[in-house]
Motif scaffolding. Sequence first.
Motif, PDB file in Angstrom:
ATOM      1  N   SER A  41     -16.855  -9.886  45.842  1.00  0.00           N
ATOM      2  CA  SER A  41     -17.897 -10.474  45.725  1.00  0.00           C
ATOM      3  C   SER A  41     -17.688 -11.244  44.124  1.00  0.00           C
ATOM      4  O   SER A  41     -18.061 -12.185  43.733  1.00  0.00           O
ATOM      5  N   ASN A  42     -16.938 -10.547  43.366  1.00  0.00           N
ATOM      6  CA  ASN A  42     -17.155 -10.821  41.964  1.00  0.00           C
ATOM      7  C   ASN A  42     -15.780 -10.985  40.977  1.00  0.00           C
ATOM      8  O   ASN A  42     -15.653 -11.977  40.173  1.00  0.00           O
ATOM      9  N   ALA A  49     -14.998 -19.589  47.322  1.00  0.00           N
ATOM     10  CA  ALA A  49     -15.872 -20.157  46.066  1.00  0.00           C
ATOM     11  C   ALA A  49     -17.152 -20.633  46.933  1.00  0.00           C
ATOM     12  O   ALA A  49     -17.097 -21.463  47.928  1.00  0.00           O
ATOM     13  N   VAL A  50     -18.090 -20.061  46.331  1.00  0.00           N
ATOM     14  CA  VAL A  50     -19.741 -20.467  46.856  1.00  0.00           C
ATOM     15  C   VAL A  50     -20.274 -21.114  45.772  1.00  0.00           C
ATOM     16  O   VAL A  50     -21.605 -21.545  46.167  1.00  0.00           O
ATOM     17  N   LYS A  51     -19.768 -21.603  44.837  1.00  0.00           N
ATOM     18  CA  LYS A  51     -20.561 -22.413  43.922  1.00  0.00           C
ATOM     19  C   LYS A  51     -19.439 -23.395  43.260  1.00  0.00           C
ATOM     20  O   LYS A  51     -18.400 -23.495  43.458  1.00  0.00           O
ATOM     21  N   GLU A  65     -13.635 -26.138  45.241  1.00  0.00           N
ATOM     22  CA  GLU A  65     -12.293 -25.742  46.069  1.00  0.00           C
ATOM     23  C   GLU A  65     -12.393 -24.581  46.936  1.00  0.00           C
ATOM     24  O   GLU A  65     -13.581 -24.145  46.793  1.00  0.00           O
ATOM     25  N   ALA A  66     -11.543 -24.234  47.568  1.00  0.00           N
ATOM     26  CA  ALA A  66     -11.550 -23.077  48.639  1.00  0.00           C
ATOM     27  C   ALA A  66     -11.741 -21.988  47.949  1.00  0.00           C
ATOM     28  O   ALA A  66     -12.445 -21.001  48.401  1.00  0.00           O
ATOM     29  N   THR A  67     -11.019 -21.678  47.024  1.00  0.00           N
ATOM     30  CA  THR A  67     -11.113 -20.228  46.367  1.00  0.00           C
ATOM     31  C   THR A  67     -11.449 -20.519  44.730  1.00  0.00           C
ATOM     32  O   THR A  67     -11.140 -21.611  44.097  1.00  0.00           O
ATOM     33  N   VAL A  68     -11.901 -19.459  44.198  1.00  0.00           N
ATOM     34  CA  VAL A  68     -12.470 -19.737  43.015  1.00  0.00           C
ATOM     35  C   VAL A  68     -11.193 -19.769  41.731  1.00  0.00           C
ATOM     36  O   VAL A  68     -11.292 -20.464  40.966  1.00  0.00           O
ATOM     37  N   ALA A  69     -10.079 -19.027  42.056  1.00  0.00           N
ATOM     38  CA  ALA A  69      -8.743 -19.293  41.377  1.00  0.00           C
ATOM     39  C   ALA A  69      -8.296 -20.786  41.567  1.00  0.00           C
ATOM     40  O   ALA A  69      -7.920 -21.526  40.262  1.00  0.00           O
TER      41      ALA A  69
END
Length: 122
Positions: A41-42, A49-51, A65-69
């Motif tokens: 989650s963190n 990515a949820v935000k 984008e699809a992922t946070v990274a």
Amino acid sequence: IALNTTKVKHHMEMKCPRRLVDCKYNCGISIAYEDLEDHLSNSCPNRPAVKICECSLGCGEVFCEATVALMNEKCEYHEREDCPNRMSPCYFCGMNIQAKEMGKHVKSHIREQGIITFNRPG
């Protein structure tokens, strides 16, 4: 006291909260099962990515984008290379100027000096 090795093995592989499990987002780490939810989650760089990420320089550019990274990578590149609000050194005087103001700043050098002179080689 005799231990039932089958039960111990089952506990160690399936029930123990400290057993190591691989991240389901394939970030390459193994983590204690009890810490997995927090990681997913963190802190996992491959988590979905949820935000959105907004440019921290205030230009209004938004990244999703699809992922946070990947989202962070694109946002950081934008802020470093493309954002009109980023600071860049003037080729003439070396003063840091917002990229969106550079054209006006360069024209002031031309108006004031009448010719273009460089303080830097090249």
